[in-house]
Design an enzyme around this catalytic site. Structure first.
Site, PDB file in Angstrom:
ATOM      1  N   ASN A  12      -6.273 -16.594 -30.751  1.00 31.89           N
ATOM      2  CA  ASN A  12      -6.862 -15.450 -30.044  1.00 31.89           C
ATOM      3  C   ASN A  12      -8.273 -15.276 -30.591  1.00 31.89           C
ATOM      4  OD1 ASN A  12      -7.604 -12.990 -28.995  1.00 31.89           O
ATOM      5  ND2 ASN A  12      -6.083 -11.799 -30.145  1.00 31.89           N
ATOM      6  N   LYS A  14     -10.456 -13.247 -29.647  1.00 27.34           N
ATOM      7  CA  LYS A  14     -10.951 -11.862 -29.565  1.00 27.34           C
ATOM      8  C   LYS A  14     -12.370 -11.867 -28.974  1.00 27.34           C
ATOM      9  CE  LYS A  14      -7.796 -10.743 -33.283  1.00 27.34           C
ATOM     10  NZ  LYS A  14      -7.468  -9.901 -34.419  1.00 27.34           N
ATOM     11  N   HIS A  98      -1.841  -6.414 -27.350  1.00 28.14           N
ATOM     12  CA  HIS A  98      -2.365  -6.633 -28.703  1.00 28.14           C
ATOM     13  C   HIS A  98      -2.655  -5.276 -29.347  1.00 28.14           C
ATOM     14  CE1 HIS A  98      -4.939  -7.836 -31.993  1.00 28.14           C
ATOM     15  NE2 HIS A  98      -4.426  -9.049 -31.868  1.00 28.14           N
ATOM     16  N   GLU A 100      -5.051  -4.262 -30.962  1.00 22.52           N
ATOM     17  CA  GLU A 100      -6.419  -3.769 -30.731  1.00 22.52           C
ATOM     18  C   GLU A 100      -6.544  -3.111 -29.365  1.00 22.52           C
ATOM     19  OE1 GLU A 100      -8.344  -7.460 -31.804  1.00 22.52           O
ATOM     20  OE2 GLU A 100      -7.597  -7.161 -33.847  1.00 22.52           O
ATOM     21  N   GLU A 168       2.982  -8.898 -34.812  1.00 21.52           N
ATOM     22  CA  GLU A 168       1.765  -8.822 -35.611  1.00 21.52           C
ATOM     23  C   GLU A 168       1.710  -7.468 -36.314  1.00 21.52           C
ATOM     24  OE1 GLU A 168      -1.494 -11.649 -33.989  1.00 21.52           O
ATOM     25  OE2 GLU A 168      -1.634  -9.795 -32.858  1.00 21.52           O
ATOM     26  N   GLY A 174      -6.419  -9.495 -39.850  1.00 14.73           N
ATOM     27  CA  GLY A 174      -7.789  -9.565 -40.354  1.00 14.73           C
ATOM     28  C   GLY A 174      -7.979  -9.044 -41.770  1.00 14.73           C
ATOM     29  N   SER A 213      -3.318 -12.718 -40.355  1.00 13.99           N
ATOM     30  CA  SER A 213      -3.823 -13.461 -41.516  1.00 13.99           C
ATOM     31  C   SER A 213      -3.121 -14.806 -41.733  1.00 13.99           C
ATOM     32  CB  SER A 213      -3.759 -12.598 -42.776  1.00 13.99           C
ATOM     33  OG  SER A 213      -4.602 -11.466 -42.639  1.00 13.99           O
TER      34      SER A 213
HETATM   35  P1  13P Z   1      -6.096 -12.646 -37.871  1.00  8.77           P
HETATM   36  O1  13P Z   1      -5.458 -14.019 -37.819  1.00  8.77           O
HETATM   37  O2  13P Z   1      -7.603 -12.715 -37.891  1.00  8.77           O
HETATM   38  O3  13P Z   1      -5.500 -11.790 -38.931  1.00  8.77           O
HETATM   39  O4  13P Z   1      -5.762 -11.939 -36.459  1.00  8.77           O
HETATM   40  C1  13P Z   1      -4.450 -11.934 -36.000  1.00  8.77           C
HETATM   41  C2  13P Z   1      -4.450 -11.466 -34.604  1.00  8.77           C
HETATM   42  O5  13P Z   1      -4.682 -10.309 -34.325  1.00  8.77           O
HETATM   43  C3  13P Z   1      -4.192 -12.464 -33.547  1.00  8.77           C
HETATM   44  O6  13P Z   1      -3.952 -11.857 -32.324  1.00  8.77           O
END
Ligand code: 13P
Length: 251
Positions: A12, A14, A98, A100, A168, A174, A213
């Site tokens: 992803n 983003k 997601h 976010e 997640e 992150g 992560s």
């Molecule tokens: P990270 O791998 O950067 O922690 O992000 C995970 C994520 O939100 C994937 O959708």
């Protein structure tokens, strides 16, 4: 991982990636060799602006997906993108729910469910994301929250052929933090039980990804956990070296 479920490693991107990032995608496609292809599905979800170009770049079997979609097929929704548009651009997958999106766009389980229905309507394999916040974990509410998200976000008509779940934990995204393998197992086993409760035997075939992560250095350990059928990767999916390094957990 169970042999009947083919693992999926999904990236992803983003809100990252200009046209110049397609060179990384090309390198991923090149590294997705026969040995890897035999073991694992690879998917990259770039920003919507790059979906069509990514499909052209990733001709070798690496799939391309969208990161979100509107619930409707078309209409007066300035700035939104429908599942049909993603499919038209060559996407095979879409991510919905997601954290976010849930957090910054106030998407409820009902909104996520409507988006997932749109994904199925457009014949996209739809990745439904769930996961608890740090406060929810500390309050001992992880399974309650994840259970409610699964119950409320999963569309009617969900099956192993059209749905993937991504667990997640919000606090692991992150941050460099990951749950213990025992904690990952607990939640993934819980999700499996929820899926079989809802879909019967068909729930056994639904892939459940872990995200938060994931890196080349921890991928093998996380991917070896029972009922972990792959990864949803953010930061480490931006370079071919890291993304292929994670996929190599399945080699
Ligand atoms: P990270 O791998 O950067 O922690 O992000 C995970 C994520 O939100 C994937 O959708």
């Amino acid at each position: 991982m169970t042999s009947q479920r083919r693992p999926l490693v999904a990236g992803n991107w983003k809100m990252n990636g200009l046209k110049s990032a397609l060179s990384e995608l090309a390198a991923m496609a090149q590294g997705y060799d026969a040995a890897l292809h035999a073991k694992v599905d690879l998917l990259v979800c770039p920003p919507a602006t790059l979906v069509a170009a990514a499909v052209q770049t990733a001709l070798t079997g690496l799939a391309v997906g969208g990161q979100d979609c509107h619930a409707k097929a078309s209409g007066a929704n300035t700035g939104d993108i429908s599942a049909e548009m993603l499919a038209d651009a060559g996407a095979l997958y879409v991510i919905v729910g997601h954290s976010e999106r849930r957090t910054y766009h106030a998407e409820t389980n009902a909104v996520v469910k409507a988006k997932a229905e749109a994904g199925l309507r457009a014949k996209l394999t739809t990745i439904v994301c769930v996961g608890e916040t740090e406060a929810e974990r500390k309050a001992g509410k992880t399974l309650e929250i994840v259970g409610r998200q699964i119950a409320g976000s999963l569309p009617d008509g969900a099956s192993a052929a059209n749905i993937v779940i991504a667990y997640e934990p919000v606090w692991a995204i992150g941050t460099g933090l990951t749950p213990t393998t025992a904690d990952v197992a607990e939640v993934h086993n819980f999700i499996r039980t929820a899926l079989t409760g809802r879909l019967g035997e068909g729930g056994v075939g639904v892939r459940i990804l872990y995200g938060g992560s994931v890196k080349p250095s921890n991928a093998a350990e996380l991917m070896a956990v029972e009922n972990v059928d792959g990864a949803l990767v953010g930061g480490a999916s931006l370079t071919a070296m890291d993304f292929l390094g994670i996929a190599a957990a399945y080699k």
